[in-house]
Design an enzyme around this catalytic site. Sequence first.
Site, PDB file in Angstrom:
ATOM      1  N   THR A  47      51.631  27.773  74.634  1.00  0.00           N
ATOM      2  CA  THR A  47      51.310  26.543  73.909  1.00  0.00           C
ATOM      3  C   THR A  47      51.986  26.508  72.553  1.00  0.00           C
ATOM      4  OG1 THR A  47      49.190  26.366  75.030  1.00  0.00           O
ATOM      5  CG2 THR A  47      49.424  25.167  72.956  1.00  0.00           C
ATOM      6  N   TYR A 110      48.142  17.380  83.632  1.00  0.00           N
ATOM      7  CA  TYR A 110      48.265  15.926  83.519  1.00  0.00           C
ATOM      8  C   TYR A 110      47.166  15.217  84.294  1.00  0.00           C
ATOM      9  CZ  TYR A 110      50.251  11.233  83.654  1.00  0.00           C
ATOM     10  OH  TYR A 110      50.445   9.884  83.524  1.00  0.00           O
ATOM     11  N   TYR A 140      45.540  30.465  82.736  1.00  0.00           N
ATOM     12  CA  TYR A 140      45.491  30.012  81.347  1.00  0.00           C
ATOM     13  C   TYR A 140      44.416  28.939  81.233  1.00  0.00           C
ATOM     14  CZ  TYR A 140      47.356  28.675  76.733  1.00  0.00           C
ATOM     15  OH  TYR A 140      47.519  28.404  75.387  1.00  0.00           O
ATOM     16  N   LYS A 170      43.817  34.225  80.220  1.00  0.00           N
ATOM     17  CA  LYS A 170      43.746  33.976  78.789  1.00  0.00           C
ATOM     18  C   LYS A 170      42.675  32.914  78.587  1.00  0.00           C
ATOM     19  CE  LYS A 170      46.019  32.258  74.649  1.00  0.00           C
ATOM     20  NZ  LYS A 170      47.178  31.572  74.034  1.00  0.00           N
TER      21      LYS A 170
END
Length: 310
Positions: A47, A110, A140, A170
């Site tokens: 990110t 999305y 993630y 994560k």
Amino acid sequence: MAAPRLQGVLSPVVTPFGADGAPSPERLLKHCRWLLSQDVGLAVFGTNSEGNSLSLAEKRQLLDHLAEGGVPAQRLMPGTGTCAIPETVELSRHAVQLGCAGVLVLPPFYYKGMGDEGLFAYFARVIDAVADARLRVYLYHIPPVAQVGISAALIERLLKAYPGVVAGIKDSSGDAANTALLLREFQPAGFDVFAGNETLLLSTLRGGGAGCITATGNVNPAAIARLYRNWQAPDADAQQARLDAVRAAFQAFPIIAAMKWALARATGDACWAQLRPPLVALAPDQAQALAQRLGALGFEMPRAEALAAA
């Protein structure tokens, strides 16, 4: 054979851009080498790497440049998750072929409101298409940004379907209770839980976790890695408090821009301050305020001269 499992502190490595707006492979290589010298691993294309602003071709080229530059693949966990399964498969396969220790895979962010059935199908399609026993997938979970989360039920189903391949997570939920649940339910079985930033590093390690993957590892790597190594020391809570204060200083501003400003200041290389639109650099008053906050903390970047342009 698969690479050794990742542990410790990793950082979503910020992506430097040249004056022409293209990624700067040499600056990235220098930054990765500097992070490794501070005992921090490399979650490139995360990110805070502006990973979703990079094309598939750019990511492949940058990964190749790191490999050719001698960056050890066993310290790499590139972000490969996109909303397009073919792109996720291609980049994940390329990372495996280079010997990367794992890939960090976002859900298809999305599409909002997807249930576990759709998300399971996405991850399953990626894993089946890569079709390589060396693949290690780290999920993630970042619902504040993606707005698509990864539930405990989904993790359990993926672990049953792909044991050994689905290797960890994560957890960037910012929810300590969620991290504790993951540690309790899955870490004992070898599913590695990484905190999403260093503010939860000590509690994660005390719960048996693997470490953290944190943006400010880009600018404060040595201190974060020190706590990972010494989390049982008598001053561990004081170390954590110091990390929290530095994190708060950067997080008071748009954090990618703040980190890039700090890198530009430390290296004297103005290119480090560049971001790819729609992100923008810190305004002068923001930069001044950040400098004051960091100065009050006595913050410095160790051995930052290694990052200076040749």
